[in-house]
Design a protein around this motif. Structure first.
Motif, PDB file in Angstrom:
ATOM      1  N   LYS A 215       0.882  14.588  20.782  1.00 25.00           N
ATOM      2  CA  LYS A 215       0.961  15.612  21.970  1.00 25.00           C
ATOM      3  C   LYS A 215       0.078  14.567  22.954  1.00 25.00           C
ATOM      4  CE  LYS A 215       1.784  19.981  19.818  1.00 25.00           C
ATOM      5  NZ  LYS A 215       0.941  21.256  19.349  1.00 25.00           N
ATOM      6  N   LEU A 216      -0.860  14.090  22.486  1.00 24.04           N
ATOM      7  CA  LEU A 216      -1.681  13.485  23.506  1.00 24.04           C
ATOM      8  C   LEU A 216      -1.095  12.076  24.263  1.00 24.04           C
ATOM      9  CD1 LEU A 216      -5.137  13.102  21.777  1.00 24.04           C
ATOM     10  CD2 LEU A 216      -4.951  13.920  24.202  1.00 24.04           C
ATOM     11  N   LEU A 217      -0.305  11.399  23.275  1.00 26.89           N
ATOM     12  CA  LEU A 217       0.477  10.261  23.954  1.00 26.89           C
ATOM     13  C   LEU A 217       1.501  10.792  24.776  1.00 26.89           C
ATOM     14  CD1 LEU A 217       1.272   7.233  23.761  1.00 26.89           C
ATOM     15  CD2 LEU A 217       2.845   7.881  21.834  1.00 26.89           C
ATOM     16  N   LEU A 218       2.159  11.952  24.462  1.00 25.83           N
ATOM     17  CA  LEU A 218       3.285  12.466  25.298  1.00 25.83           C
ATOM     18  C   LEU A 218       2.716  12.786  26.550  1.00 25.83           C
ATOM     19  CD1 LEU A 218       6.267  13.016  25.832  1.00 25.83           C
ATOM     20  CD2 LEU A 218       5.801  15.234  24.628  1.00 25.83           C
ATOM     21  N   PHE A 219       1.492  13.640  26.442  1.00 25.87           N
ATOM     22  CA  PHE A 219       1.041  14.257  27.901  1.00 25.87           C
ATOM     23  C   PHE A 219       0.649  13.051  28.717  1.00 25.87           C
ATOM     24  CE2 PHE A 219      -3.006  15.309  30.077  1.00 25.87           C
ATOM     25  CZ  PHE A 219      -2.266  16.508  30.805  1.00 25.87           C
ATOM     26  N   PHE A 220      -0.099  11.902  28.253  1.00 22.28           N
ATOM     27  CA  PHE A 220      -0.583  10.982  29.128  1.00 22.28           C
ATOM     28  C   PHE A 220       0.558  10.133  29.603  1.00 22.28           C
ATOM     29  CE2 PHE A 220      -4.671  12.332  27.484  1.00 22.28           C
ATOM     30  CZ  PHE A 220      -5.323  12.553  28.695  1.00 22.28           C
ATOM     31  N   LYS A 222       3.545  11.008  30.302  1.00 25.90           N
ATOM     32  CA  LYS A 222       3.834  11.747  31.525  1.00 25.90           C
ATOM     33  C   LYS A 222       3.018  11.805  32.813  1.00 25.90           C
ATOM     34  CE  LYS A 222       6.483  15.347  28.939  1.00 25.90           C
ATOM     35  NZ  LYS A 222       6.617  16.862  28.669  1.00 25.90           N
ATOM     36  N   ALA A 223       1.563  11.697  32.596  1.00 29.05           N
ATOM     37  CA  ALA A 223       0.570  11.626  33.573  1.00 29.05           C
ATOM     38  C   ALA A 223       0.802  10.168  34.177  1.00 29.05           C
ATOM     39  CB  ALA A 223      -0.593  11.781  32.949  1.00 29.05           C
ATOM     40  N   GLY A 224       0.953   9.179  33.363  1.00 26.91           N
ATOM     41  CA  GLY A 224       1.216   7.826  33.892  1.00 26.91           C
ATOM     42  C   GLY A 224       2.334   7.159  34.565  1.00 26.91           C
ATOM     43  N   SER A 225       3.392   8.081  34.272  1.00 26.43           N
ATOM     44  CA  SER A 225       4.795   8.015  34.751  1.00 26.43           C
ATOM     45  C   SER A 225       5.178   8.478  35.721  1.00 26.43           C
ATOM     46  CB  SER A 225       5.783   7.707  33.434  1.00 26.43           C
ATOM     47  OG  SER A 225       5.783   9.081  32.929  1.00 26.43           O
ATOM     48  N   LEU A 226       4.868   9.924  35.903  1.00 25.51           N
ATOM     49  CA  LEU A 226       5.274  11.004  36.896  1.00 25.51           C
ATOM     50  C   LEU A 226       4.355  11.392  38.053  1.00 25.51           C
ATOM     51  CD1 LEU A 226       7.464  13.214  34.302  1.00 25.51           C
ATOM     52  CD2 LEU A 226       7.960  11.197  35.669  1.00 25.51           C
ATOM     53  N   THR A 227       3.206  10.886  37.858  1.00 21.10           N
ATOM     54  CA  THR A 227       2.139  11.356  38.834  1.00 21.10           C
ATOM     55  C   THR A 227       1.681   9.972  39.672  1.00 21.10           C
ATOM     56  OG1 THR A 227       1.000  12.984  37.156  1.00 21.10           O
ATOM     57  CG2 THR A 227      -0.189  12.420  39.231  1.00 21.10           C
ATOM     58  N   PHE A 228       1.767  10.235  41.098  1.00 18.16           N
ATOM     59  CA  PHE A 228       1.551   9.269  41.905  1.00 18.16           C
ATOM     60  C   PHE A 228       0.100   9.303  42.374  1.00 18.16           C
ATOM     61  CE2 PHE A 228       5.993   9.586  42.496  1.00 18.16           C
ATOM     62  CZ  PHE A 228       6.350   8.331  43.366  1.00 18.16           C
ATOM     63  N   GLY A 229      -0.502   7.948  42.409  1.00 23.44           N
ATOM     64  CA  GLY A 229      -1.718   7.588  42.596  1.00 23.44           C
ATOM     65  C   GLY A 229      -2.894   7.845  41.463  1.00 23.44           C
ATOM     66  N   LEU A 238      -3.993  16.813  35.320  1.00 24.72           N
ATOM     67  CA  LEU A 238      -4.895  16.821  34.098  1.00 24.72           C
ATOM     68  C   LEU A 238      -5.422  18.075  33.731  1.00 24.72           C
ATOM     69  CD1 LEU A 238      -6.686  13.305  34.431  1.00 24.72           C
ATOM     70  CD2 LEU A 238      -4.494  13.717  33.084  1.00 24.72           C
ATOM     71  N   GLU A 239      -5.798  18.733  34.661  1.00 24.69           N
ATOM     72  CA  GLU A 239      -6.414  20.008  34.460  1.00 24.69           C
ATOM     73  C   GLU A 239      -5.413  21.110  33.942  1.00 24.69           C
ATOM     74  OE1 GLU A 239      -7.931  23.930  35.355  1.00 24.69           O
ATOM     75  OE2 GLU A 239      -6.367  23.221  36.452  1.00 24.69           O
ATOM     76  N   GLN A 240      -4.322  21.170  34.747  1.00 25.87           N
ATOM     77  CA  GLN A 240      -3.197  22.092  34.287  1.00 25.87           C
ATOM     78  C   GLN A 240      -2.991  21.753  32.939  1.00 25.87           C
ATOM     79  OE1 GLN A 240      -1.580  24.392  35.895  1.00 25.87           O
ATOM     80  NE2 GLN A 240      -0.334  24.798  34.287  1.00 25.87           N
ATOM     81  N   GLY A 241      -2.755  20.599  32.311  1.00 29.13           N
ATOM     82  CA  GLY A 241      -2.159  20.097  30.795  1.00 29.13           C
ATOM     83  C   GLY A 241      -3.520  20.370  29.873  1.00 29.13           C
ATOM     84  N   LEU A 242      -4.546  19.910  30.370  1.00 27.69           N
ATOM     85  CA  LEU A 242      -5.795  19.847  29.515  1.00 27.69           C
ATOM     86  C   LEU A 242      -6.450  21.337  28.963  1.00 27.69           C
ATOM     87  CD1 LEU A 242      -7.263  16.233  30.413  1.00 27.69           C
ATOM     88  CD2 LEU A 242      -5.789  16.843  28.577  1.00 27.69           C
ATOM     89  N   VAL A 287      -4.459   6.289  21.843  1.00 27.71           N
ATOM     90  CA  VAL A 287      -3.402   6.730  22.187  1.00 27.71           C
ATOM     91  C   VAL A 287      -3.333   7.319  23.707  1.00 27.71           C
ATOM     92  CG1 VAL A 287      -2.733   7.141  19.883  1.00 27.71           C
ATOM     93  CG2 VAL A 287      -3.433   9.175  21.210  1.00 27.71           C
ATOM     94  N   SER A 288      -4.370   7.962  23.991  1.00 30.24           N
ATOM     95  CA  SER A 288      -4.460   8.459  25.346  1.00 30.24           C
ATOM     96  C   SER A 288      -4.442   7.173  26.597  1.00 30.24           C
ATOM     97  CB  SER A 288      -5.784   9.374  25.451  1.00 30.24           C
ATOM     98  OG  SER A 288      -5.526  10.418  24.865  1.00 30.24           O
ATOM     99  N   THR A 289      -5.232   6.265  26.057  1.00 31.58           N
ATOM    100  CA  THR A 289      -5.531   5.179  27.025  1.00 31.58           C
ATOM    101  C   THR A 289      -4.015   4.245  27.030  1.00 31.58           C
ATOM    102  OG1 THR A 289      -7.780   4.849  26.271  1.00 31.58           O
ATOM    103  CG2 THR A 289      -6.780   2.933  27.318  1.00 31.58           C
TER     104      THR A 289
END
Length: 392
Positions: A215-220, A222-229, A238-242, A287-289
């Protein structure tokens, strides 16, 4: 003006050495780090021309993911090619990963990091100054006419109003740039390359498993591939998910994680490493990194060769100019939002103004400024006891 030159035949070792140092000593978030790269690699080392650096910033800012890492990967690609890009990018990440994973271990095994509040108190306004100073340098580098400034103002207002960075702003600004600067009748604008890259990355994300690591890998990813900036503009996602969706962290732990990302060297989104350690120990941090940074390598290395084929095309140049204006505006908007967290009393306002004055007057190293303001925070925090810190 060319979008991208064929990769030079530099040595991978020199790229790795440079980005290891930058990852260890570079403070101030994505804009400050990019500004430092611009100063050292263009003005001092002559690895890139002004045009190459300007276009690298605009192209990377128009892609989802952390800006500083993407520019580092892009620069490494230009200098040493495909494998140099992987080596330089992970070298940039490694020092910060070690530092933040160690801080995560301290937080877990030794209890609450009380000095973090004091350091956060002194360093955060200095970070605002670093961002503003670096944004000034980037604006001098790439802002050329009234349209780019108009785009910047619109993006600033939207970013502040919505309290988030809107991905469509970059695409829309790029299209405006194509229409104004380009020549649609010559050929189909390659700006579509920027738009189609996002779904490709979404397909790379693995199916979530029942394990926390999965779940951590999937979440991050998504964060790295779909979030600009990066930095503050990724914080709402991050706050919404975590905090809200998974409940992995409580609000205070989340703010500590953001503070760690701000006060440590390297890219601010290294917050992911700290979060991963809090949730699942060392393997969670690893995995998060990987999840937060891996999409940047794919995006840059897929987009870069495609863009190289279209160098000199006025439509590509127009897209880059429009996206660059959007980048300046959203960076300033993020700075306004970050200032609401970092500046809450007379002392933090004074630190911000003094830091900005020092940066404009003298060539002060970022680590020195961070160290001095951290000491100010450690001294002043127990005396003033500001209740607003780490509460917003």
């Amino acid at each position: 003006m060319t979008v991208m030159a064929t990769p030079a035949h530099g040595r991978i070792g020199e790229v790795v050495a440079y980005f290891l140092r930058l990852g260890l000593l570079g403070f101030g978030g994505p804009v400050a780090l990019v500004g430092q790269m611009e100063r050292e690699l263009v003005a001092e080392r002559k690895w890139l021309t002004n045009e190459q650096m300007r276009e690298a910033i605009a192209i990377c800012q128009s892609l989802p993911g952390p800006l500083a890492i993407q520019v580092g990967i892009y620069v490494s690609y230009l200098r040493t090619g495909f494998w140099g890009a992987w080596a330089g990018g992970w070298a940039f990440i490694l020092p910060n990963f070690v530092i933040v994973a160690a801080l995560g271990a301290l937080y877990v095994y030794l209890g609450d990091l009380q000095p973090v509040n004091a350091i956060f108190y002194g360093v955060s306004p200095a970070v605002i100054a670093l961002i503003l100073h670096s944004c000034y340098r980037l604006a001098k580098l790439g802002m050329e006419d009234w349209l780019q400034w108009a785009i910047a103002v619109v993006c600033l207002v939207v970013t502040v109003a919505l309290q988030a960075e809107v991905a469509l702003l970059f695409i829309g600004a790029g299209i405006v740039g194509v229409l104004y600067y380009g020549n649609l009748f010559r050929r189909r604008p390659p700006a579509a390359l920027q738009i189609t890259a996002v779904p490709v990355l979404a397909q790379l994300a693995p199916v979530a498993s029942g394990s926390t690591l999965g779940k951590l890998l999937l979440f991050f990813l998504k964060a790295g591939s779909l979030t600009f900036g990066s930095g503050l503009v990724i914080v709402p996602f991050l706050e919404q998910g975590l905090v809200r969706e998974y409940g992995w962290l409580d609000p205070r732990q989340f703010l500590v994680a953001v503070a760690i990302g701000m006060i440590s060297p390297g890219p601010v989104v290294i917050t992911a490493t700290f979060v991963g350690y809090l949730v699942a120990g060392f393997w969670g941090s690893l995995v998060s990194t990987i999840g937060i940074f891996f999409p940047s390598f794919i995006l840059v290395l897929v987009a870069a060769p495609l863009l190289a084929r279209h160098r000199g095309n006025p439509n590509v140049q127009g897209f880059v100019k429009g996206a660059y204006g959007a980048a300046i505006g959203t960076i300033l908007g993020a700075c306004v939002l970050l200032g609401q967290i970092a500046i809450g009393d007379w002392l933090t306002a004074l630190v911000a103004v003094a830091s900005l004055a020092v940066l404009f007057r003298w060539k002060v190293n970022n680590p020195l400024l961070i160290a001095v303001t951290a000491v100010v925070g450690l001294i002043a925090f127990p005396l003033l006891q500001p209740t607003w810190v780490m509460v917003k």
